[in-house]
Enzyme design. Structure first.
Site, PDB file in Angstrom:
ATOM      1  N   GLN A   1      -7.559   6.018   7.566  1.00 14.10           N
ATOM      2  CA  GLN A   1      -8.599   5.557   6.639  1.00 14.10           C
ATOM      3  C   GLN A   1      -9.950   5.439   7.352  1.00 14.10           C
ATOM      4  OE1 GLN A   1      -7.439   1.621   5.216  1.00 14.10           O
ATOM      5  NE2 GLN A   1      -7.474   0.719   7.247  1.00 14.10           N
TER       6      GLN A   1
ATOM      7  N   HIS B   1      -3.619   4.137   8.587  1.00 19.70           N
ATOM      8  CA  HIS B   1      -3.137   3.355   7.442  1.00 19.70           C
ATOM      9  C   HIS B   1      -1.613   3.320   7.500  1.00 19.70           C
ATOM     10  CE1 HIS B   1      -3.083   2.545   2.784  1.00 19.70           C
ATOM     11  NE2 HIS B   1      -2.133   1.921   3.406  1.00 19.70           N
TER      12      HIS B   1
ATOM     13  N   PHE C   1      -0.401  -6.410   7.895  1.00 19.62           N
ATOM     14  CA  PHE C   1      -0.541  -5.001   7.527  1.00 19.62           C
ATOM     15  C   PHE C   1       0.610  -4.191   8.135  1.00 19.62           C
ATOM     16  CE2 PHE C   1      -3.727  -1.176   7.982  1.00 19.62           C
ATOM     17  CZ  PHE C   1      -3.236  -0.591   6.838  1.00 19.62           C
TER      18      PHE C   1
ATOM     19  N   HIS D   1       3.887  -4.923   6.480  1.00 18.62           N
ATOM     20  CA  HIS D   1       3.984  -4.272   5.171  1.00 18.62           C
ATOM     21  C   HIS D   1       4.334  -2.788   5.336  1.00 18.62           C
ATOM     22  CE1 HIS D   1       2.810  -3.024   1.076  1.00 18.62           C
ATOM     23  NE2 HIS D   1       2.264  -2.009   1.688  1.00 18.62           N
ATOM     24  N   GLU D   2       3.635  -2.123   6.279  1.00 19.72           N
ATOM     25  CA  GLU D   2       3.866  -0.684   6.477  1.00 19.72           C
ATOM     26  C   GLU D   2       5.287  -0.431   6.995  1.00 19.72           C
ATOM     27  OE1 GLU D   2       1.790   1.900   5.570  1.00 19.72           O
ATOM     28  OE2 GLU D   2       0.674   0.294   4.616  1.00 19.72           O
TER      29      GLU D   2
ATOM     30  N   LYS E   1       7.781  -1.314   3.943  1.00 25.03           N
ATOM     31  CA  LYS E   1       7.722  -0.363   2.822  1.00 25.03           C
ATOM     32  C   LYS E   1       8.093   1.057   3.254  1.00 25.03           C
ATOM     33  CE  LYS E   1       4.658   1.236  -0.906  1.00 25.03           C
ATOM     34  NZ  LYS E   1       3.392   1.007  -1.610  1.00 25.03           N
ATOM     35  N   HIS E   2       7.554   1.505   4.386  1.00 20.91           N
ATOM     36  CA  HIS E   2       7.717   2.917   4.780  1.00 20.91           C
ATOM     37  C   HIS E   2       8.625   3.107   5.996  1.00 20.91           C
ATOM     38  CE1 HIS E   2       4.568   4.102   1.940  1.00 20.91           C
ATOM     39  NE2 HIS E   2       3.828   3.115   2.410  1.00 20.91           N
TER      40      HIS E   2
END
Ligand code: 5GP
Ligand code: 5GP
Length: 229
Positions: free
Chosen positions: A37, A64, A114, A117-118, A121-122
């Site tokens: 980003q 990101h 952050f 979360h990454e 989620k991924h």
């Protein structure tokens, strides 16, 4: 009687087998999107941004995420809630992550929210290939390989608030990395379309860039802004 028993066993096995395969393939994937980003474009929109507690990030693209994806354009997410983010397993990477993967969301934070979360989620969807340490290390290695700002400035495309053709942006990144990027735009406070995120594709092992099997959807204008940061 024995024959009946044997056939019942065979039938139940045939019924169970597909679900076993479905369970394991649901955590599988075909390739990654490696997404970077531009901080200036995160910050000058209508939503606010906050610098991380470690200070204002460098005027460079930041990571990101590294997102497992399927060739048909869909993607798995939140694949394993038994493997929470564990910052102690990546303590050797934290200072590089603060530089290359800074958070810009408000309120200010260290970045852990952050990264957590990454990962959840991924990252948990690529566990069949790489563990948590390798996941973050892989993203950091890719950031070094794909120097987007270097590619753009070499072609005379600078974060100076001027507008550039999307074609020249795409071409300069392709020229420098060898692979076609996908450009995602957002709009600044006045509604101008601008360079927000750059997607590159990475093979399943995370070791190298590849041509994207499929691009995400969405469109920028032909000419887009490259704001300063
Ligand atoms: P947005 O809707 O802002 O483009 O994306 C929101 C979030 O959905 C992203 O930050 C990412 O977590 C996820 N996402 C969006 N598009 C894709 C995609 O094509 N592949 C993957 N793996 N995740 C995506
Ligand atoms: P995604 O869009 O990847 O699913 O979600 C991104 C999440 O991370 C959002 O909840 C967002 O608030 C948070 N986040 C924290 N820092 C950043 C940042 O610098 N950029 C983006 N895009 N999201 C961030």
């Amino acid at each position: 009687m024995k024959l009946l028993h044997a056939s019942l066993c065979l039938i139940s096995l045939l019924l169970i087998l597909p679900s076993i395969f479905a369970a394991s393939s649901s955590e599988d994937f075909d390739f990654f999107y490696f997404v970077q980003q531009w901080p200036g474009s995160y910050c000058d929109t209508q939503r606010s941004c906050c610098f991380p507690t470690s200070g204002k990030p460098a005027a460079d693209f930041g990571i990101h995420g590294l997102w497992p994806n399927y060739k048909d354009g869909t993607y798995p997410s939140n694949c394993d809630n038994t493997k929470p983010f564990d910052s102690s397993s990546i303590s050797d990477l934290i200072s590089s992550m603060q530089k290359s993967w800074p958070t810009l969301a408000c309120p200010s934070g260290s970045g852990e929210t952050f990264w957590e979360h990454e990962w959840e989620k991924h990252g948990t969807c690529s566990e069949s290939v790489i563990d948590q340490h390798e996941y973050f290390q892989t993203a950091l290695n890719l950031k070094q390989k794909a120097d987007l700002l270097g590619a753009l400035t070499k072609a005379g495309i600078n974060p100076d608030g001027k507008s550039y053709s999307i074609e020249s942006i795409r071409d300069s990144i392709k020229e420098s990395t060898g692979f076609t990027p996908w450009i995602q735009c957002n709009t600044d406070e006045s509604g101008n379309s601008q360079l927000y995120q750059v997607y590159l594709c990475v093979d399943r092992s995370g070791s190298g860039l590849i041509e994207c099997p499929v691009f995400p959807r969405g469109k920028c204008g032909d000419e887009i802004n490259f704001p300063s940061f």
